[in-house]
Design a protein around this motif. Structure first.
Motif, PDB file in Angstrom:
ATOM      1  N   ASP A   1       1.102  -1.388  -0.013  1.00  0.00           N
ATOM      2  CA  ASP A   1       0.143  -0.103  -0.345  1.00  0.00           C
ATOM      3  C   ASP A   1       0.651   1.724   0.166  1.00  0.00           C
ATOM      4  O   ASP A   1       1.641   1.568   0.517  1.00  0.00           O
ATOM      5  N   LEU A   2       0.929   2.389  -0.969  1.00  0.00           N
ATOM      6  CA  LEU A   2       1.315   3.384  -0.529  1.00  0.00           C
ATOM      7  C   LEU A   2       1.074   4.371   0.109  1.00  0.00           C
ATOM      8  O   LEU A   2      -0.091   5.135  -0.434  1.00  0.00           O
ATOM      9  N   ASP A   3       1.358   4.357   1.610  1.00  0.00           N
ATOM     10  CA  ASP A   3       0.992   5.245   2.478  1.00  0.00           C
ATOM     11  C   ASP A   3       1.146   6.663   1.853  1.00  0.00           C
ATOM     12  O   ASP A   3       1.765   7.447   1.013  1.00  0.00           O
ATOM     13  N   GLY A   4      -0.031   7.772   1.829  1.00  0.00           N
ATOM     14  CA  GLY A   4       0.133   9.586   1.837  1.00  0.00           C
ATOM     15  C   GLY A   4       0.182   8.861   0.105  1.00  0.00           C
ATOM     16  O   GLY A   4       0.512  10.458  -0.035  1.00  0.00           O
ATOM     17  N   PHE A   5      -0.442   8.676  -0.805  1.00  0.00           N
ATOM     18  CA  PHE A   5      -0.693   8.808  -2.080  1.00  0.00           C
ATOM     19  C   PHE A   5      -1.440   9.477  -2.372  1.00  0.00           C
ATOM     20  O   PHE A   5      -1.577  10.165  -3.147  1.00  0.00           O
ATOM     21  N   LYS A   6      -2.408  10.114  -2.095  1.00  0.00           N
ATOM     22  CA  LYS A   6      -3.128  10.603  -2.259  1.00  0.00           C
ATOM     23  C   LYS A   6      -3.000  12.091  -1.637  1.00  0.00           C
ATOM     24  O   LYS A   6      -3.459  12.475  -2.125  1.00  0.00           O
TER      25      LYS A   6
END
Length: 79
Positions: free
Chosen positions: A38-43
């Motif tokens: 999961d790419l944390d902080g993608f948003k």
């Protein structure tokens, strides 16, 4: 069918590959591994830098994962 942005397998293709791999593993009495990243902080990247930057990041991650994957591995974009 593949993901149009990254060229990775789609969620549907992943589900098919995972089901097949599970059957093979069970028949051979072997283990099966699944890695979910999961790419944390993608948003925040999309919000602060724009969708073009976010799309570029997704493409780069896909390229890097493909360079380390074995030919028998399936890499998919789920979300």
């Amino acid at each position: 069918m593949s993901d149009p942005l990254t060229g990775l397998a789609s969620r549907l293709m992943l589900e098919d590959q995972l089901a097949s791999a599970a059957l093979r593993a069970e028949a051979r009495q072997r283990r099966l591994a699944l890695l979910y990243i999961d790419l944390d902080g993608f948003k925040a990247i999309n919000d602060s830098c724009g969708y073009r930057a976010g799309d570029g990041l997704l493409r780069e991650v896909a390229i890097r994962l493909l360079t380390i994957a074995r030919s028998t591995d399936t890499i998919a974009r789920v979300g």
